[in-house]
Motif scaffolding. Structure first.
Motif, short mmCIF file in Angstrom:
data_model
loop_
_atom_site.label_atom_id
_atom_site.label_comp_id
_atom_site.label_asym_id
_atom_site.label_seq_id
_atom_site.Cartn_x
_atom_site.Cartn_y
_atom_site.Cartn_z
N LYS A 1 42.00 53.67 60.25
CA LYS A 1 41.89 53.05 59.03
C LYS A 1 43.33 52.82 58.06
O LYS A 1 43.66 53.70 57.22
CB LYS A 1 40.94 53.88 58.07
N ARG B 1 45.80 51.25 55.75
CA ARG B 1 45.71 50.75 54.43
C ARG B 1 45.96 49.07 54.42
O ARG B 1 45.31 48.49 53.72
CB ARG B 1 46.69 51.39 53.49
N THR C 1 40.74 37.30 51.03
CA THR C 1 40.26 37.83 52.09
C THR C 1 41.04 38.90 52.59
O THR C 1 42.37 38.63 52.53
CB THR C 1 39.88 36.71 53.35
N ASP C 2 40.50 40.01 52.95
CA ASP C 2 41.55 41.12 53.39
C ASP C 2 42.12 40.68 55.08
O ASP C 2 41.50 39.92 55.50
CB ASP C 2 40.80 42.42 53.50
N PHE D 1 44.79 47.12 56.48
CA PHE D 1 43.70 46.27 57.00
C PHE D 1 43.00 45.93 55.69
O PHE D 1 42.18 44.69 55.90
CB PHE D 1 42.78 47.31 57.76
N THR D 2 43.06 46.79 54.55
CA THR D 2 42.16 46.22 53.43
C THR D 2 42.95 45.46 52.42
O THR D 2 42.65 45.12 51.35
CB THR D 2 41.35 47.45 52.78
N THR D 3 44.21 45.29 52.89
CA THR D 3 45.07 44.53 51.73
C THR D 3 44.84 43.07 51.77
O THR D 3 44.40 42.59 53.02
CB THR D 3 46.75 44.65 52.07
N ALA D 4 44.57 42.47 50.75
CA ALA D 4 44.19 41.05 50.78
C ALA D 4 45.67 40.26 51.49
O ALA D 4 46.68 40.23 51.22
CB ALA D 4 44.23 40.45 49.51
N LYS E 1 41.84 42.62 57.87
CA LYS E 1 40.76 42.58 58.77
C LYS E 1 39.94 41.49 58.84
O LYS E 1 39.47 41.00 60.02
CB LYS E 1 40.15 44.04 58.38
N THR E 2 39.61 40.84 57.81
CA THR E 2 38.55 39.80 57.87
C THR E 2 39.31 38.78 58.11
O THR E 2 38.64 37.82 59.02
CB THR E 2 37.72 39.58 56.49
#
Length: 116
Positions: A3, A5, A55-56, A7-10, A58-59
Motif C-alpha cells: 500500500k 501512498r 481518478t487515483d 497509489f491513492t494519489t489523484a 491505481k484506478t
C-alpha cells in the motif's frame, strides 16, 4: 500488493507536475499527453476525463485501455530505483511514466522516447 501512498494519489495531482517538469525544459503539455497516451492507450478525451474525475493512480492504470507492449523496453533509474527491477506491477507502471517524463525533460527526441 503493498500500500504505497502514491497509489491513492489523484492522477490530477501528479499530471501538472509532469507538465511543469516538461515545460521547464521547453517541452510542451501536448508532448506529455502523447507520452501518457502511448503508455496507457487512453485517447486524449479519455485522458482528460481521468484528470477531471480525479481518478487515483491505481484506478488510472487499472482502467488504462492497453499498456503499450514496448513499455518493457523502458529501462533506467528514476529516483534512485531501476525501473525494470520494480517488483510491484502498479509501481512499475508509475515509474515507467516517470522515466518517460524524465527523458522528455532531458531533451530526448520523441521517436527515441517512444522506443521506435
Amino acid at each position: 500488493m503493498s500500500k504505497h501512498r502514491i497509489f491513492t494519489t489523484a492522477f490530477s495531482k501528479v499530471y501538472p507536475l509532469y507538465v511543469q517538469k516538461a515545460e521547464h525544459k521547453h517541452r510542451t503539455p501536448d508532448e506529455v499527453d502523447q507520452l501518457i497516451r502511448w503508455l496507457t492507450g487512453y485517447s486524449q478525451a479519455e485522458l482528460e476525463t481521468q484528470i477531471r474525475q480525479q481518478t487515483d493512480l491505481k484506478t488510472f492504470f487499472a482502467q488504462a485501455p492497453a499498456i503499450h507492449p514496448d513499455a518493457a523496453l523502458i529501462k533506467g533509474v528514476v529516483c534512485g530505483i531501476r525501473v525494470e527491477e520494480v517488483q510491484d506491477p502498479l509501481m512499475q507502471k508509475i515509474r515507467q511514466l516517470d522515466k518517460l517524463i524524465d527523458e522528455l525533460a532531458k531533451g530526448q527526441p520523441m521517436e527515441k522516447i517512444l522506443r521506435r
